[in-house]
Design a protein around this motif. Structure first.
Motif, PDB file in Angstrom:
ATOM      1  N   GLN A  18      58.923 -97.497  20.466  1.00  0.00           N
ATOM      2  CA  GLN A  18      57.569 -96.916  20.117  1.00  0.00           C
ATOM      3  C   GLN A  18      57.929 -95.317  20.513  1.00  0.00           C
ATOM      4  O   GLN A  18      57.601 -94.398  19.666  1.00  0.00           O
ATOM      5  N   PHE A  19      58.607 -94.906  21.446  1.00  0.00           N
ATOM      6  CA  PHE A  19      58.876 -93.448  21.777  1.00  0.00           C
ATOM      7  C   PHE A  19      59.833 -93.067  20.941  1.00  0.00           C
ATOM      8  O   PHE A  19      59.608 -91.608  20.639  1.00  0.00           O
ATOM      9  N   GLY A  20      60.698 -93.720  20.319  1.00  0.00           N
ATOM     10  CA  GLY A  20      61.672 -93.071  19.313  1.00  0.00           C
ATOM     11  C   GLY A  20      60.921 -92.788  18.059  1.00  0.00           C
ATOM     12  O   GLY A  20      61.064 -91.860  17.819  1.00  0.00           O
ATOM     13  N   ARG A  21      59.951 -93.723  17.832  1.00  0.00           N
ATOM     14  CA  ARG A  21      59.278 -93.365  16.601  1.00  0.00           C
ATOM     15  C   ARG A  21      58.054 -92.127  16.783  1.00  0.00           C
ATOM     16  O   ARG A  21      57.909 -91.315  16.041  1.00  0.00           O
ATOM     17  N   SER A  22      57.643 -92.164  17.934  1.00  0.00           N
ATOM     18  CA  SER A  22      56.920 -91.129  18.351  1.00  0.00           C
ATOM     19  C   SER A  22      57.533 -89.689  18.248  1.00  0.00           C
ATOM     20  O   SER A  22      56.853 -88.968  17.861  1.00  0.00           O
ATOM     21  N   LEU A  23      58.624 -89.676  18.892  1.00  0.00           N
ATOM     22  CA  LEU A  23      59.275 -88.388  18.849  1.00  0.00           C
ATOM     23  C   LEU A  23      59.719 -88.097  17.339  1.00  0.00           C
ATOM     24  O   LEU A  23      59.660 -86.903  16.959  1.00  0.00           O
ATOM     25  N   TYR A  24      59.926 -89.022  16.269  1.00  0.00           N
ATOM     26  CA  TYR A  24      60.068 -88.720  15.036  1.00  0.00           C
ATOM     27  C   TYR A  24      58.757 -88.320  14.290  1.00  0.00           C
ATOM     28  O   TYR A  24      59.009 -87.056  13.736  1.00  0.00           O
ATOM     29  N   TYR A  25      57.771 -88.688  14.495  1.00  0.00           N
ATOM     30  CA  TYR A  25      56.414 -88.384  14.147  1.00  0.00           C
ATOM     31  C   TYR A  25      55.924 -87.076  14.685  1.00  0.00           C
ATOM     32  O   TYR A  25      55.434 -86.143  13.921  1.00  0.00           O
ATOM     33  N   PHE A  26      56.433 -86.835  15.816  1.00  0.00           N
ATOM     34  CA  PHE A  26      55.851 -85.462  16.501  1.00  0.00           C
ATOM     35  C   PHE A  26      56.711 -84.148  15.821  1.00  0.00           C
ATOM     36  O   PHE A  26      55.980 -83.280  15.557  1.00  0.00           O
ATOM     37  N   ILE A  27      58.219 -84.477  15.365  1.00  0.00           N
ATOM     38  CA  ILE A  27      58.886 -83.576  14.695  1.00  0.00           C
ATOM     39  C   ILE A  27      58.420 -83.415  13.240  1.00  0.00           C
ATOM     40  O   ILE A  27      58.082 -82.359  12.597  1.00  0.00           O
ATOM     41  N   PHE A  28      58.420 -84.570  12.612  1.00  0.00           N
ATOM     42  CA  PHE A  28      58.529 -84.478  11.146  1.00  0.00           C
ATOM     43  C   PHE A  28      56.908 -84.877  10.349  1.00  0.00           C
ATOM     44  O   PHE A  28      56.687 -84.884   9.223  1.00  0.00           O
ATOM     45  N   ARG A  29      55.793 -85.122  11.395  1.00  0.00           N
ATOM     46  CA  ARG A  29      54.671 -85.358  11.040  1.00  0.00           C
ATOM     47  C   ARG A  29      53.645 -84.378  11.748  1.00  0.00           C
ATOM     48  O   ARG A  29      52.828 -83.708  11.113  1.00  0.00           O
ATOM     49  N   GLY A  30      53.665 -84.472  13.029  1.00  0.00           N
ATOM     50  CA  GLY A  30      52.597 -83.916  13.882  1.00  0.00           C
ATOM     51  C   GLY A  30      52.742 -82.424  13.748  1.00  0.00           C
ATOM     52  O   GLY A  30      51.735 -81.607  13.488  1.00  0.00           O
ATOM     53  N   MET A  31      54.040 -81.755  13.928  1.00  0.00           N
ATOM     54  CA  MET A  31      54.318 -80.289  13.995  1.00  0.00           C
ATOM     55  C   MET A  31      53.980 -79.689  12.447  1.00  0.00           C
ATOM     56  O   MET A  31      53.369 -78.541  12.413  1.00  0.00           O
ATOM     57  N   PRO A  32      54.309 -80.275  11.484  1.00  0.00           N
ATOM     58  CA  PRO A  32      54.055 -80.074  10.045  1.00  0.00           C
ATOM     59  C   PRO A  32      52.488 -79.767   9.670  1.00  0.00           C
ATOM     60  O   PRO A  32      51.925 -78.634   9.293  1.00  0.00           O
ATOM     61  N   ILE A  33      51.949 -80.511  10.226  1.00  0.00           N
ATOM     62  CA  ILE A  33      50.283 -80.579  10.324  1.00  0.00           C
ATOM     63  C   ILE A  33      49.425 -79.534  10.993  1.00  0.00           C
ATOM     64  O   ILE A  33      48.802 -78.917  10.453  1.00  0.00           O
ATOM     65  N   PHE A  34      50.236 -79.525  12.144  1.00  0.00           N
ATOM     66  CA  PHE A  34      49.815 -78.314  13.075  1.00  0.00           C
ATOM     67  C   PHE A  34      50.068 -76.774  12.517  1.00  0.00           C
ATOM     68  O   PHE A  34      49.246 -76.039  12.630  1.00  0.00           O
ATOM     69  N   LEU A  35      51.288 -76.809  11.639  1.00  0.00           N
ATOM     70  CA  LEU A  35      51.561 -75.719  11.049  1.00  0.00           C
ATOM     71  C   LEU A  35      50.610 -75.285  10.019  1.00  0.00           C
ATOM     72  O   LEU A  35      50.217 -74.026   9.707  1.00  0.00           O
ATOM     73  N   VAL A  36      50.286 -76.281   9.224  1.00  0.00           N
ATOM     74  CA  VAL A  36      49.137 -76.195   8.236  1.00  0.00           C
ATOM     75  C   VAL A  36      47.873 -75.674   8.596  1.00  0.00           C
ATOM     76  O   VAL A  36      47.095 -74.678   7.979  1.00  0.00           O
ATOM     77  N   MET A  37      47.618 -76.213   9.529  1.00  0.00           N
ATOM     78  CA  MET A  37      46.262 -75.763  10.348  1.00  0.00           C
ATOM     79  C   MET A  37      46.322 -74.335  10.931  1.00  0.00           C
ATOM     80  O   MET A  37      45.255 -73.452  10.732  1.00  0.00           O
ATOM     81  N   ALA A  38      47.582 -74.216  11.415  1.00  0.00           N
ATOM     82  CA  ALA A  38      47.819 -72.756  11.806  1.00  0.00           C
ATOM     83  C   ALA A  38      47.739 -71.722  10.955  1.00  0.00           C
ATOM     84  O   ALA A  38      47.410 -70.538  11.099  1.00  0.00           O
ATOM     85  N   ILE A  39      48.456 -72.082   9.600  1.00  0.00           N
ATOM     86  CA  ILE A  39      48.375 -71.041   8.621  1.00  0.00           C
ATOM     87  C   ILE A  39      47.377 -70.776   8.000  1.00  0.00           C
ATOM     88  O   ILE A  39      46.862 -69.759   7.531  1.00  0.00           O
ATOM     89  N   PHE A  40      46.483 -71.987   7.587  1.00  0.00           N
ATOM     90  CA  PHE A  40      45.401 -71.849   6.567  1.00  0.00           C
ATOM     91  C   PHE A  40      43.977 -72.030   7.229  1.00  0.00           C
ATOM     92  O   PHE A  40      43.008 -71.771   6.333  1.00  0.00           O
ATOM     93  N   PHE A  41      44.024 -72.227   8.557  1.00  0.00           N
ATOM     94  CA  PHE A  41      42.548 -72.209   9.075  1.00  0.00           C
ATOM     95  C   PHE A  41      42.607 -71.285  10.346  1.00  0.00           C
ATOM     96  O   PHE A  41      43.608 -71.199  11.115  1.00  0.00           O
ATOM     97  N   SER A  42      41.353 -70.986  10.869  1.00  0.00           N
ATOM     98  CA  SER A  42      41.138 -70.353  12.356  1.00  0.00           C
ATOM     99  C   SER A  42      41.235 -71.510  13.212  1.00  0.00           C
ATOM    100  O   SER A  42      40.460 -72.594  13.264  1.00  0.00           O
ATOM    101  N   TRP A  43      42.120 -71.334  14.127  1.00  0.00           N
ATOM    102  CA  TRP A  43      41.986 -72.286  15.158  1.00  0.00           C
ATOM    103  C   TRP A  43      42.236 -71.685  16.643  1.00  0.00           C
ATOM    104  O   TRP A  43      42.260 -70.673  16.749  1.00  0.00           O
TER     105      TRP A  43
END
Length: 283
Positions: free
Chosen positions: A127-152
């Motif tokens: 699970q930690f292996g999957r979590s690290l993967y999703y942190f890099i390739f799913r979580g961070m991109p979504i966070f960047l979308v928020m940071a670029i296109f929305f007030s946060w």
């Protein structure tokens, strides 16, 4: 005269512990590498997660159109809450995991249980292996979308990221424990979809994933703060946003740690009884 014996004992324990740690790190590494093989699935998952983030953000923006504060949140905090929870959803595994139930159904679990390893820790490592993967390739991109296109709302202090990530790790362990208990119940139930849907639904609502717990009716929010579900999602986000600070943050972290330990123990107990009653569907 006692110190040499104590030193030898500690040295022996460390020498035996290090290979075990490396073994479970290897399971995490293999899980991370396995997740890398499903890039197309991750791209589509990222698109879906981003879509729901945008929809949820627009709903909050509509809610705040004629008001400044709702339940202690302003609009930028609400959008940040939405972005972080949406980024976390795959990291913590809030939608459940059928890996154990499928292994029981196919009979593959028997092979894993024959190995001289702690099955619960192996699954946690994966699970930690999957979590690290999703942190890099799913979580961070979504966070960047928020940071670029929305007030946060950025963290008030970058030091707050330390308890935030600690809380995030506890959230992973808590959610894993729920999923592990559900998976191990397949030794008796064989079909875990009903109980899995119950825990997923409870996690989505009571964890404060959909809306902040402070949005709940007065009194019910306090009850939720004592339940283990809040540690799945809301506690890390509330720490990041400063809603839990100082002594309140410490208390919520201790509650989160308490439930993580209790749920891991319950999972271990379930596994103990499962080993005594091994029923494999299809095997």
């Amino acid at each position: 005269m006692k110190f040499p014996y104590a030193y030898n004992f500690i040295s022996f324990r460390c020498k035996s512990l290090i290979p075990n740690i490396l073994l479970y790190l290897e399971f995490a590494k293999k899980s991370f590498q396995q997740s890398l093989q499903y890039r197309i699935a991750n791209y589509s998952g990222f698109a879906v997660n981003t879509f729901f983030f945008v929809v949820r953000a627009f709903v909050f923006m509509a809610l705040y159109e004629n008001r400044d504060i709702v339940a202690g949140y302003n609009v930028t905090e609400a959008i940040t809450f939405t972005g972080i929870t949406q980024a976390m959803i795959m990291i913590i595994g809030l939608f459940g995991n059928t890996e154990i139930a499928n292994a029981v159904k196919s009979g593959e679990v028997a092979v894993d249980l024959m190995k001289p390893i702690n099955y619960q820790l192996v699954m946690l490592s994966r699970q930690f292996g999957r979590s690290l993967y999703y942190f890099i390739f799913r979580g961070m991109p979504i966070f960047l979308v928020m940071a670029i296109f929305f007030s946060w709302t950025p963290p008030k202090s970058w030091i707050i990221l330390i308890p935030f990530f600690f809380s995030l790790i506890l959230a992973i362990i808590t959610t894993f424990s729920f999923n592990f208990i559900v998976g191990v119940s397949a030794f008796w139930l064989l079909d875990t979809r009903g109980i899995s849907n119950f825990f997923i639904g409870s996690g989505l609502l009571l964890s404060g994933f959909i809306v902040p717990v402070s949005f709940f009716p007065s009194g019910f929010d306090k009850i939720c703060e004592w339940l283990p579900f809040i540690g799945q999602s809301y506690t890390p986000v509330a720490i990041y946003l400063g809603k839990y600070a100082d002594m309140t943050m410490l208390i919520m972290l201790l509650r989160q740690l308490f439930w993580a330990i209790i749920l891991m123990f319950i999972g271990k107990t379930f596994m103990h009884f499962a080993m005594r009653k091994l029923v494999i569907q299809g095997g």
